[in-house]
Design an enzyme around this catalytic site. Structure first.
Site, PDB file in Angstrom:
ATOM      1  N   ASP A 244       0.881  -1.152   0.000  1.00 45.09           N
ATOM      2  CA  ASP A 244       0.000   0.000   0.000  1.00 45.09           C
ATOM      3  C   ASP A 244       0.929   1.215   0.000  1.00 45.09           C
ATOM      4  O   ASP A 244       2.098   1.130   0.372  1.00 45.09           O
ATOM      5  CB  ASP A 244      -0.960   0.007   1.196  1.00 45.09           C
ATOM      6  CG  ASP A 244      -2.153   0.939   0.926  1.00 45.09           C
ATOM      7  OD1 ASP A 244      -2.063   1.773  -0.004  1.00 45.09           O
ATOM      8  OD2 ASP A 244      -3.173   0.850   1.634  1.00 45.09           O
TER       9      ASP A 244
HETATM   10  C1  BGC Z   1      -4.934   3.286  -0.231  1.00 46.09           C
HETATM   11  C2  BGC Z   1      -4.970   2.236  -1.298  1.00 46.09           C
HETATM   12  C3  BGC Z   1      -4.773   2.863  -2.639  1.00 46.09           C
HETATM   13  C4  BGC Z   1      -3.464   3.628  -2.651  1.00 46.09           C
HETATM   14  C5  BGC Z   1      -3.159   4.312  -3.965  1.00 46.09           C
HETATM   15  C6  BGC Z   1      -3.736   4.216  -0.340  1.00 46.09           C
HETATM   16  O1  BGC Z   1      -3.956   5.354   0.415  1.00 46.09           O
HETATM   17  O2  BGC Z   1      -4.957   2.687   1.030  1.00 46.09           O
HETATM   18  O3  BGC Z   1      -6.182   1.521  -1.250  1.00 46.09           O
HETATM   19  O4  BGC Z   1      -4.814   1.913  -3.647  1.00 46.09           O
HETATM   20  O5  BGC Z   1      -3.531   4.625  -1.655  1.00 46.09           O
HETATM   21  O6  BGC Z   1      -3.957   5.397  -4.175  1.00 46.09           O
END
Ligand code: BGC
Length: 745
Positions: A244
């Site tokens: 993540d």
């Molecule tokens: C989120 C993810 C997301 C990623 C990219 C993170 O803040 O938890 O679910 O895919 O950002 O935007």
């Protein structure tokens, strides 16, 4: 078993991969395993190895950002189809629709030139207040597993990878990047992992996203036990693990476990843990190059699978976005997602011909939701709100009066995206450029940010209260003078959003007060809601009709109108429990939700209906509940144990009403005299059957031995005890219509 041709091709592919690995320099390898822009990995042009383009998910393909700033690129060509949220999709209980929605998302992602779509989100809903529940499917692992498999297949048939997230047990937003969850093995294996396992083993997901949180002391993105032990060794995953954004904290740990691609919110790409810091440790001899090679292999394998590399490159699908066929499928999913929670005195459907004057009350009638929620936000090609849907359905000869009903403070939209400060709270930030600080500092600032957010909610309460006086009076007046009144309330993505949890389970903006007032004026007010997670409904006994819609995508308004006027018969069922009040939740009782630092998941398996069952707490609306404009009768249950292992069951469902409809019949298993502690009942199978008026269908389902099993921590495997099990077939987890006994020998 692989066919010979596939196995030969795989061997060829692996050989090709080895050949490339040998040619790559250390710098090139390192470039490949971390972000080179906010949504893209590094490419190696010299060898024709492309960058991997990612985008969020799950409600559509997110708009383009600048490479190194959380500022939208400002393009006019990145609006897309807006799909129902995963919570809406789960309420359809329709695996075909899950495949359809996966297909649409995959085609749109590919159409926008993406390689990986960061979806679907399948975390188990442990507490109704989790800010991202709207993005997740359900509180039940079996239902999540049944839906994620076709969804992933649907995405990937477009030569795009699904990235199933967030692995694992990402159950709260409070302190999300540091919170340590204490989970016992059995709970992990029975509740939090099965949907991921199904996504990997049955759905053949090409990638998976490591979660922000820690499990039992270790961050998920550098968690050897989770990523190597469970994902790779036990489940045989040979795809890519993506972190993540900002989920990697330590170089050595991330390098030496199956974390293949480090992504983050920061634009200092060379300083990512798997960039310069990794190179230094390799040069010092503290980490072997082999650790990097393993990641590179996984990434190259993904590229072959997606036809980004290799002999099939020319035949890679091109995808398509915003095509009319997508909108039709989205409409169907939206229609099947809406849940009729209550309908007395045949309040619904309304007869459009008889309505000359319609009053619509409530800010959510006219609210668009697609551009909020956190990383799930999208730039929708269009979004039809409930009010528009009603007006489009009725045409110009019906007088539709709309009043706002309750006051919603205006949100300030800034050019810079919230994600720039999602992991830190840098002051004076105007550039959308996230700035790195140390973890303790981040946590402190996040805590301060949370305090400020809560203080703002408190401040706004006075403003809301003051403005509501006039709005309520206006709404009551408008309600008196109409043939029918529809209230459209609920939530929005200021209330429920990535990055924080809801403070309580109440409807915001004093909606409860307005609803009580409206119900005093007329009992037949149709109460409808758009929202992503359960709310308390203290007035529910007085209400005649309640319709719930999750964020249902671009066609929300059309689906809504068709259900209200009976052109579509509702068939959604709750994929999560709506408790009477928050205090009824196990997490409210044990105080182990929304806490900073550490949470002990003391409740074990007992969250959602498993808990309410055990404690005999009656929810407002139970798991699996959802009404129809017709009625269904269940009969003739037969059970046959095949070789003492699989149990074949058949039963009939009859539509006894006057209109066609669809019913989701649910099969629960209740162990009798279980040797281990087992939940009172657990969902193990379901079937959605469409039935014309008066028609009957026979449903056949098979329960496998593993459906009877529980995870034995000592043996570290699932075992099914011999003996009797009650098989319950019902219209919801409480409305059991048929019972039988199956014996496992
Ligand atoms: C989120 C993810 C997301 C990623 C990219 C993170 O803040 O938890 O679910 O895919 O950002 O935007």
């Amino acid at each position: 078993m692989l066919k010979k041709k596939d196995s030969d091709n795989n061997k060829k592919r692996e050989k090709e991969i080895e050949r490339l690995v040998k040619k790559l320099t250390l710098d090139e390898k390192i470039a490949m395993i971390h972000g080179a822009s906010l949504f893209r990995s590094g490419a190696v042009e010299r060898l024709g190895i492309p960058a991997i383009e990612t985008s969020d998910g799950p409600m559509g393909v997110r708009a383009e950002f600048m490479d190194d700033r959380w500022i939208l690129a400002g393009n006019q060509d990145d609006m897309v189809s807006y799909l129902p949220s995963n919570s809406a999709l789960a309420s359809t209980w329709n695996t075909e629709l899950a495949r359809d929605m996966g297909h649409v998302l995959g085609a749109e992602a590919r159409g926008r030139g993406k390689d990986v779509i960061l979806a679907p989100g399948i975390n188990i809903k442990r507490d109704p207040l989790c800010g991202r529940n709207f993005e997740y499917m359900t509180e039940d692992p079996r239902l999540a597993a049944a839906l994620v498999v076709p969804f992933v297949k649907g995405v990937q048939e477009n030569d795009v990878a699904a990235c199933v997230k967030h692995f694992a047990a990402n159950v709260q937003e409070t302190d999300r990047s540091m919170v340590d969850e204490e989970i016992d093995e059995r709970t992990l294996y029975e509740l939090y992992l099965p949907a991921f396992k199904a996504a990997v083993q049955e759905g053949k997901a090409y990638s998976i996203m490591g979660a922000y949180n820690k499990i039992n002391g270790f961050h998920c993105c550098e968690n050897k036990r989770l990523l190597d032990g469970i994902l790779r060794e036990e489940w045989g995953f040979d795809g890519v693990v993506i972190s993540d954004w900002g989920g990697v904290h330590r170089t050595k740990e991330a390098a030496e476990c199956s974390m293949d691609l480090e992504m983050s919110v920061y634009p200092d790409f060379d300083e990512y843990k798997l960039a310069n810091p990794l190179k230094e440790l390799i040069q010092k001899g503290e980490i072997s190059v082999e650790a990097v090679d393993a990641k590179v292999r996984n990434l190259l394998r993904l590229m072959y699978r997606l036809k980004m590399l290799g002999p099939k490159k020319e035949s890679r699908k091109a995808g398509a976005y915003n095509v009319p066929a997508h909108r039709e499928r989205i409409l169907r999913a939206a229609q099947e997602s809406m849940i009729l929670l209550k309908n007395e005195k045949h309040t619904l459907p309304l007869d459009a011909r008889k309505i000359k004057k319609l009053t619509v009350i409530g800010a959510n009638a006219a609210k668009l939701h697609s551009d909020g929620g956190g990383s799930a936000e999208i730039k929708a090609l269009y979004e039809i709100c409930p009010l528009a849907g009603l007006k489009m359905y009725l045409g110009g000869s019906t007088e539709v009066k709309y009043v706002e009903g309750y006051y919603v403070p205006e949100e300030l939209k800034e050019a810079e995206n919230w994600q720039a400060t999602s992991l830190d709270e840098t002051e004076g930030l105007e550039t959308g450029q996230a700035v790195r600080t140390d973890e303790a500092g981040d946590q402190e600032r996040n805590r301060k940010g949370e305090e400020e957010r809560l203080a703002k909610i408190e401040r706004e309460k006075a403003e809301i209260h003051q403005k509501n006086e006039q709005l309520f009076a206006q709404a009551i007046e408008a309600a008196k003078d109409a043939d029918a009144v529809i209230f459209v309330g609920g939530m929005n993505h200021v209330v429920e959003c990535e990055g924080y949890d809801r403070p309580d389970m109440k409807l915001p903006y004093e909606q409860d007060v307005l609803i009580e007032e409206l119900l005093k004026v007329r009992k037949d007010v149709i109460l409808t809601f758009v929202g992503g997670s359960p709310v308390e409904m203290p007035w529910r006994d007085q209400a005649q009709a309640i319709l719930w819609s999750y964020y249902a995508g671009m066609e929300t308004g059309n689906a809504f109108a068709k259900i209200i006027f009976g052109e579509v018969n509702p068939s959604g069922k709750l994929a999560e429990t709506f408790p009477v009040k928050y205090e009824d939740c196990v997490t409210a009782k044990n105080g182990q939700f929304g806490v900073w630092g550490k949470i002990a998941m003391e409740e074990g398996l007992y969250c959602g209906y498993r808990y309410y069952d055990r404690q005999r707490i009656a929810p407002a609306f139970c798991f699996g509940h959802g009404l129809s404009y017709t009625n269904f009768e269940y009969s003739s249950l037969t059970l046959k144990a095949e070789k003492g292992k699989n149990v074949k069951l058949t039963f009939s469902v009859k539509n006894t009403g006057k209109c066609a409809g669809a019913e989701t019949a649910q099969v629960y298993i209740a162990p009798i005299a279980a040797q281990a502690d087992r939940p009172d009942k657990e969902l193990k199978a379901f079937a959605k059957v469409e039935l014309g008026a008066g028609r009957t269908k026979k449903v056949s389902l098979t329960l496998k031995q593993e459906d009877f099993a529980y995870f034995d921590e000592h043996l570290h495997k699932f075992i099914a005890d011999e003996g009797d099990y009650e098989i319950l077939v019902g219209a919801s987890c409480e409305d059991i219509r048929l019972r039988g006994i199956a014996t496992l020998s």
